[in-house]
Design a protein around this motif. Structure first.
Motif, PDB file in Angstrom:
ATOM      1  N   GLN A 148      10.523  42.936  12.549  1.00 51.51           N
ATOM      2  CA  GLN A 148       9.954  41.831  11.769  1.00 51.51           C
ATOM      3  C   GLN A 148      10.450  41.835  10.326  1.00 51.51           C
ATOM      4  OE1 GLN A 148       5.867  42.399  13.724  1.00 51.51           O
ATOM      5  NE2 GLN A 148       5.590  40.704  12.316  1.00 51.51           N
ATOM      6  N   LEU A 149      10.941  42.985   9.877  1.00 55.47           N
ATOM      7  CA  LEU A 149      11.444  43.061   8.507  1.00 55.47           C
ATOM      8  C   LEU A 149      12.862  42.510   8.393  1.00 55.47           C
ATOM      9  CD1 LEU A 149      10.101  46.646   7.756  1.00 55.47           C
ATOM     10  CD2 LEU A 149       9.336  44.577   6.602  1.00 55.47           C
ATOM     11  N   LYS A 150      13.554  42.464   9.511  1.00 61.91           N
ATOM     12  CA  LYS A 150      14.931  41.936   9.512  1.00 61.91           C
ATOM     13  C   LYS A 150      14.917  40.450   9.184  1.00 61.91           C
ATOM     14  CE  LYS A 150      16.875  44.897  13.075  1.00 61.91           C
ATOM     15  NZ  LYS A 150      16.885  44.935  14.517  1.00 61.91           N
ATOM     16  N   ASP A 151      16.068  39.879   8.837  1.00 63.71           N
ATOM     17  CA  ASP A 151      16.090  38.445   8.567  1.00 63.71           C
ATOM     18  C   ASP A 151      15.776  37.687   9.851  1.00 63.71           C
ATOM     19  OD1 ASP A 151      18.413  39.512   9.500  1.00 63.71           O
ATOM     20  OD2 ASP A 151      19.710  38.019   8.595  1.00 63.71           O
ATOM     21  N   GLN A 152      14.995  36.612   9.677  1.00 66.13           N
ATOM     22  CA  GLN A 152      14.556  35.856  10.850  1.00 66.13           C
ATOM     23  C   GLN A 152      14.661  34.386  10.515  1.00 66.13           C
ATOM     24  OE1 GLN A 152      10.813  37.052  12.473  1.00 66.13           O
ATOM     25  NE2 GLN A 152      11.728  38.970  13.135  1.00 66.13           N
ATOM     26  N   GLY A 153      15.430  33.668  11.298  1.00 64.27           N
ATOM     27  CA  GLY A 153      15.617  32.249  11.011  1.00 64.27           C
ATOM     28  C   GLY A 153      16.179  32.095   9.613  1.00 64.27           C
ATOM     29  N   GLU A 154      15.515  31.281   8.778  1.00 64.20           N
ATOM     30  CA  GLU A 154      16.042  31.109   7.425  1.00 64.20           C
ATOM     31  C   GLU A 154      15.531  32.197   6.473  1.00 64.20           C
ATOM     32  OE1 GLU A 154      14.833  27.293   5.983  1.00 64.20           O
ATOM     33  OE2 GLU A 154      12.744  27.584   6.546  1.00 64.20           O
TER      34      GLU A 154
END
Ligand SMILES: Nc1ncnc2c1ncn2[C@@H]1O[C@H](COP(=O)(O)OP(=O)(O)OP(=O)(O)O)[C@@H](O)[C@H]1O
Ligand SMILES: [Mg+2]
Length: 308
Positions: A148-154
């Motif tokens: 969840q800490l990784k980039d997600q979507g924009e």
């Protein structure tokens, strides 16, 4: 009569709050046992694969040595052998095999970390307090939230900056403290997600890098430790900040938030650990939670509190 009605309404409200908290902590303890169970169950097969992997590596090395030696001693093998060498593309195979083994080992390493984190996170020593290194708790929580800490979507990546002091093990309920860390960090992640609502591309591009700062320190004289978790996301207006620890208070849409995370955390820190938890936030800038716990506790006092 009016007074009586007001009293009854208040009692009902209190009852509903208690019920909510009971449901939530029951859910978390069942969930905790489940998580610990999974962590434990996958540990054996991982050990099995990991043990075998090191043998495979040895065997492969030996076989490759044999192939090499044969090639040196018999530079002109039988045509049938030459054909097979071509067919299986021996040169590529020899080059690729160690790489594959290497990445398998990396994968196993990650699985081991996850399994350990699951078990650390869910330590369900519910009935008694034990000594616990809280950095391990924070790290296992972070490991479980990793994707969840990784980039997600924009939304760009959220960086976690750790400033750990030298802390002794703390006498506490580890599983419950981990729940508190999980609630606070998950809220910060939600707040970063919210940054992207109703914002223009330019505003988003201008936003500073997302960070969650986790700092711990010890106050030797008071025999306390402090855990500070700070994000530079949205922050909150004073009227929200004043209510964050209220049961069922949420600003999130139905289905996303129940408004129990911080109410439960408050109960865990204040009632179960006789500690303190404070929230300070500047709207538009970020939010900071500070938890203070005694390094060791008067067990009698605590169990009286927990029971009461
Ligand atoms: N780091 C934060 N930044 C901005 N707002 C926050 C932050 N942490 C908490 N809040 C506010 O406090 C409210 C209450 O938080 P709490 O964790 O108790 O409930 P929730 O996150 O809404 O729901 P739940 O945790 O039960 O799924 C949130 O709805 C949000 O408005
Ligand atoms: Mg929450």
């Amino acid at each position: 009569m009016q007074e009586r009605t007001a009293e009854l309404t208040q009692s009902l409200q209190q009852l509903q709050n208690t019920q909510l908290q009971l449901i939530q902590s029951e859910k978390m303890s069942t969930l905790g046992q489940l998580i610990a169970g999974i962590g434990h169950e996958i540990n054996n097969p991982i050990g099995f694969i990991s043990g075998n992997c090191s043998h495979i590596e040895e065997y492969v090395k030996d076989l490759l040595r044999l192939v090499n030696l044969q090639h040196q001693k018999l530079p002109h093998p039988d045509p049938e052998i030459e054909e097979l060498v071509e067919e299986i593309d021996l040169e590529y195979l020899v080059e690729d095999l160690p790489k594959i083994l290497g990445s398998m080992e990396q994968g196993i390493g990650r699985l081991k970390d996850i399994s350990l984190s699951l078990r650390t996170f869910a330590r369900s020593d519910i009935s008694s307090m034990v000594e616990f290194q809280i950095h391990e708790g924070i790290d296992s929580t972070l490991m479980l939230l990793k994707h969840q800490l990784k980039d997600q979507g924009e939304r760009s990546v959220i960086e976690v900056v750790k400033q750990y002091g030298e802390l002794p093990p703390i006498t506490c309920y580890p599983g419950q403290l981990n729940q508190v860390f999980m609630n606070i960090i998950a809220n910060a992640i939600d707040a970063f997600d919210d940054l992207y609502q109703n914002r223009s591309v330019e505003e988003i591009a201008a936003a500073s890098p997302h960070t969650i700062m986790i700092a711990t320190s010890i106050q030797h004289e008071q025999q306390t430790v402090t855990i500070c978790i700070e994000d530079n996301a949205l922050g909150m207006p004073p009227e929200v900040q004043a209510r964050v620890f209220e049961p069922s208070f949420t600003t999130k849409p139905v289905g996303k938030g129940t408004g129990l995370g911080l109410a439960i955390s408050y109960q865990i820190i204040i009632d179960k650990h006789n500690g303190q938890i404070n929230c300070s936030s500047t709207s538009g800038q970020g939010t900071k939670f500070i938890i203070t716990l005694a390094t060791s506790v008067d067990r009698k006092k605590i169990s009286a509190i927990a029971l009461g």
